[in-house]
Enzyme design. Sequence first.
Site, PDB file in Angstrom:
ATOM      1  N   ASP A   1       0.826  -1.216   0.000  1.00  0.00           N
ATOM      2  CA  ASP A   1       0.000   0.000   0.000  1.00  0.00           C
ATOM      3  C   ASP A   1       0.858   1.262   0.000  1.00  0.00           C
ATOM      4  OD1 ASP A   1       0.420   0.707   3.003  1.00  0.00           O
ATOM      5  OD2 ASP A   1      -0.274  -1.371   3.032  1.00  0.00           O
TER       6      ASP A   1
ATOM      7  N   ASP B   1       9.188 -12.185  -3.674  1.00  0.00           N
ATOM      8  CA  ASP B   1       9.013 -12.756  -2.348  1.00  0.00           C
ATOM      9  C   ASP B   1      10.094 -12.189  -1.414  1.00  0.00           C
ATOM     10  OD1 ASP B   1       8.768 -14.321  -0.124  1.00  0.00           O
ATOM     11  OD2 ASP B   1       8.933 -16.239  -1.183  1.00  0.00           O
ATOM     12  N   GLY B   2       9.661 -11.539  -0.347  1.00  0.00           N
ATOM     13  CA  GLY B   2      10.593 -10.924   0.604  1.00  0.00           C
ATOM     14  C   GLY B   2      11.535 -11.937   1.244  1.00  0.00           C
TER      15      GLY B   2
ATOM     16  N   ASP C   1       6.323  -5.457   7.046  1.00  0.00           N
ATOM     17  CA  ASP C   1       4.972  -4.891   7.049  1.00  0.00           C
ATOM     18  C   ASP C   1       4.046  -5.922   6.414  1.00  0.00           C
ATOM     19  OD1 ASP C   1       2.742  -3.307   6.908  1.00  0.00           O
ATOM     20  OD2 ASP C   1       3.601  -1.804   5.568  1.00  0.00           O
ATOM     21  N   SER C   2       3.799  -6.987   7.152  1.00  0.00           N
ATOM     22  CA  SER C   2       3.129  -8.148   6.558  1.00  0.00           C
ATOM     23  C   SER C   2       1.657  -8.226   6.920  1.00  0.00           C
ATOM     24  CB  SER C   2       3.806  -9.412   7.074  1.00  0.00           C
ATOM     25  OG  SER C   2       3.465  -9.616   8.428  1.00  0.00           O
ATOM     26  N   THR C   3       0.982  -9.179   6.292  1.00  0.00           N
ATOM     27  CA  THR C   3      -0.371  -9.566   6.702  1.00  0.00           C
ATOM     28  C   THR C   3      -0.251 -10.480   7.920  1.00  0.00           C
ATOM     29  OG1 THR C   3      -0.179 -11.358   5.109  1.00  0.00           O
ATOM     30  CG2 THR C   3      -1.343  -9.412   4.369  1.00  0.00           C
ATOM     31  N   ASP C   4      -1.377 -10.997   8.380  1.00  0.00           N
ATOM     32  CA  ASP C   4      -1.372 -11.948   9.504  1.00  0.00           C
ATOM     33  C   ASP C   4      -0.611 -13.220   9.096  1.00  0.00           C
ATOM     34  OD1 ASP C   4      -2.982 -10.180  10.918  1.00  0.00           O
ATOM     35  OD2 ASP C   4      -4.848 -11.142  10.287  1.00  0.00           O
TER      36      ASP C   4
END
Length: 275
Positions: free
Chosen positions: A86, A137-138, A155-158
């Site tokens: 984002d 891919d980080g 800064d990831s998702t769950d």
Amino acid sequence: MDLWFTEYQTKDLSIGCRVIKTLYREKSQYQDVMIVETPQFDRMLLLDGVIQTTVKDEFVYHEMITHIGLNTLKDPRRVLVIGGGDGGTVREVLKHKSVEKVTLVEIDEKVIEAAKMFLPEISCGLSDPRAEIIVDDGIKHVRENKNTYDMIVVDSTDPVGPAVGLFGAEFYRDVYNALTDTGLFVAQTESPFFNRELIPRIFADVSSIFSKARLFTANVPTYPGGLWSFTMGTKKYDPLEVDTASIPELETRYYSPEIHRSCFILQPFIKELIK
Ligand code: AG3
């Protein structure tokens, strides 16, 4: 007719928001990417139906995941953001004059596309000349780039689906190696109310790899429980030893030199998690 969106934050708890309209929806290779407009939080980004960020409260999370770390370092130059498609974290990183380059490694280009189209106030930093955007891919990126970054932000998702690996000891070891010798990293590490097994596990892993681990919190109204945790692993500098009087002035709405201190003061039920 009223239209309501419901996110199940846990199996037994939900948050509901009235929705004015859907602005974007794409099923990407990884997830269902959606931006909806709501009266309460303005536009919000949902990934697989989970609120990631909203125009109204994003400043809390993005300021806190960024400035605590950057103000702990001396003249950080290179910053890596993993996830964060984002752009909110990149926007905050760019407020620091010493930063020469911020690299964003986001696995899902649809998230970047959606944010650029419908969240301009969050994604604005992505078009800055100091920002480099990589769709990849980080996990792979940190494995392949050693001794490169002064700070890494996760800064990831769950921890479900493609993000699971971003919460594991093997990844933290690669993060350690991708950092310069005085580097540090900060990750979003979920709710102290609802993730009472995850947080201690992460804290133990980070403590065993880095010379120090620190936990801090911030209030994010749209996340489960409203109180959110962040974990820092640092090789040299301690965020608690920063002279807060010398923190450069930044345009922020949640972070401040006082918050730099107070966010590390943990309530007993949280302290208990990491003792
Ligand atoms: N990353 C998502 C934090 C986790 C939210 N979890 C939840 N709502 N269950 C935020 C991305 C913002 N750049």
